[in-house]
Design a protein around this motif. Structure first.
Motif, short mmCIF file in Angstrom:
data_model
loop_
_atom_site.label_atom_id
_atom_site.label_comp_id
_atom_site.label_asym_id
_atom_site.label_seq_id
_atom_site.Cartn_x
_atom_site.Cartn_y
_atom_site.Cartn_z
N GLN A 13 0.82 -1.21 0.00
CA GLN A 13 0.00 0.00 0.00
C GLN A 13 0.86 1.26 0.00
O GLN A 13 0.61 2.20 -0.74
CB GLN A 13 -0.94 0.02 1.21
N ARG A 14 1.90 1.27 0.81
CA ARG A 14 2.77 2.45 0.87
C ARG A 14 3.49 2.65 -0.46
O ARG A 14 3.63 3.78 -0.94
CB ARG A 14 3.76 2.34 2.02
N ALA A 15 3.95 1.57 -1.07
CA ALA A 15 4.60 1.68 -2.38
C ALA A 15 3.64 2.29 -3.39
O ALA A 15 4.01 3.20 -4.15
CB ALA A 15 5.09 0.31 -2.85
N GLU A 16 2.40 1.83 -3.38
CA GLU A 16 1.39 2.38 -4.28
C GLU A 16 1.15 3.86 -3.97
O GLU A 16 1.06 4.69 -4.89
CB GLU A 16 0.09 1.61 -4.13
N ASP A 17 1.07 4.20 -2.69
CA ASP A 17 0.82 5.59 -2.28
C ASP A 17 1.89 6.56 -2.79
O ASP A 17 1.60 7.71 -3.09
CB ASP A 17 0.73 5.71 -0.76
N ILE A 18 3.13 6.09 -2.86
CA ILE A 18 4.21 6.97 -3.32
C ILE A 18 4.55 6.76 -4.80
O ILE A 18 5.51 7.32 -5.30
CB ILE A 18 5.48 6.85 -2.44
N GLY A 19 3.76 5.93 -5.47
CA GLY A 19 3.94 5.73 -6.91
C GLY A 19 5.12 4.87 -7.29
O GLY A 19 5.75 5.09 -8.33
N MET A 20 5.40 3.87 -6.48
CA MET A 20 6.53 2.98 -6.74
C MET A 20 6.04 1.54 -6.78
O MET A 20 5.17 1.17 -5.99
CB MET A 20 7.57 3.15 -5.63
N SER A 21 6.57 0.76 -7.66
CA SER A 21 6.22 -0.66 -7.66
C SER A 21 7.02 -1.36 -6.56
O SER A 21 8.12 -0.92 -6.19
CB SER A 21 6.53 -1.30 -9.01
N VAL A 22 6.46 -2.43 -6.05
CA VAL A 22 7.16 -3.19 -5.02
C VAL A 22 8.45 -3.77 -5.59
O VAL A 22 9.49 -3.77 -4.93
CB VAL A 22 6.25 -4.30 -4.44
N THR A 34 11.83 -12.09 -3.44
CA THR A 34 10.81 -12.99 -2.89
C THR A 34 10.27 -12.53 -1.53
O THR A 34 9.49 -13.24 -0.91
CB THR A 34 11.38 -14.41 -2.73
N LEU A 35 10.65 -11.35 -1.09
CA LEU A 35 10.26 -10.89 0.25
C LEU A 35 8.76 -10.94 0.48
O LEU A 35 8.30 -11.50 1.48
CB LEU A 35 10.77 -9.47 0.52
N ILE A 36 7.97 -10.37 -0.42
CA ILE A 36 6.52 -10.33 -0.22
C ILE A 36 5.95 -11.75 -0.18
O ILE A 36 5.14 -12.07 0.69
CB ILE A 36 5.83 -9.48 -1.31
N TYR A 37 6.40 -12.59 -1.09
CA TYR A 37 5.97 -14.01 -1.07
C TYR A 37 6.32 -14.66 0.26
O TYR A 37 5.50 -15.36 0.86
CB TYR A 37 6.61 -14.77 -2.23
N ASP A 38 7.55 -14.44 0.70
CA ASP A 38 7.99 -15.04 1.97
C ASP A 38 7.15 -14.56 3.14
O ASP A 38 6.82 -15.33 4.04
CB ASP A 38 9.46 -14.73 2.23
#
Length: 76
Positions: A13-22, A34-38
């Motif tokens: 959500q924060r990445a989206e809020d600042i206009g950046m992809s994860v 793989t961080l988000i998956y992990d």
């Protein structure tokens, strides 16, 4: 303390809020892709160093990422 799934949601959500992809965030901060998956699937807890890198890249406080506040602003 929030769950790892909630941490992943805050990161996305924060990445989206600042206009950046994860993906860009993780690449820029030299964090494994793989961080988000992990976090979501393997329930692996990131180190304090990783949380600090994420907060720096997302321009927010570690307290925000960890659910201790709902205000993402960094304290200066």
């Amino acid at each position: 303390m929030i769950s790892n799934v909630e941490l992943a949601q805050r990161i996305k959500q924060r990445a989206e809020d600042i206009g950046m992809s994860v993906a860009a965030l993780l690449r820029h901060q030299d964090i494994r892709s793989t961080l988000i998956y992990d976090l979501e699937r393997r329930d692996k807890t990131p180190s304090a160093a990783i949380v600090c890198k994420l907060a720096d890249g997302l321009q927010c406080s570690t307290d925000y990422l960890l659910g201790r506040t709902d205000k993402p602003d960094m304290i200066k």
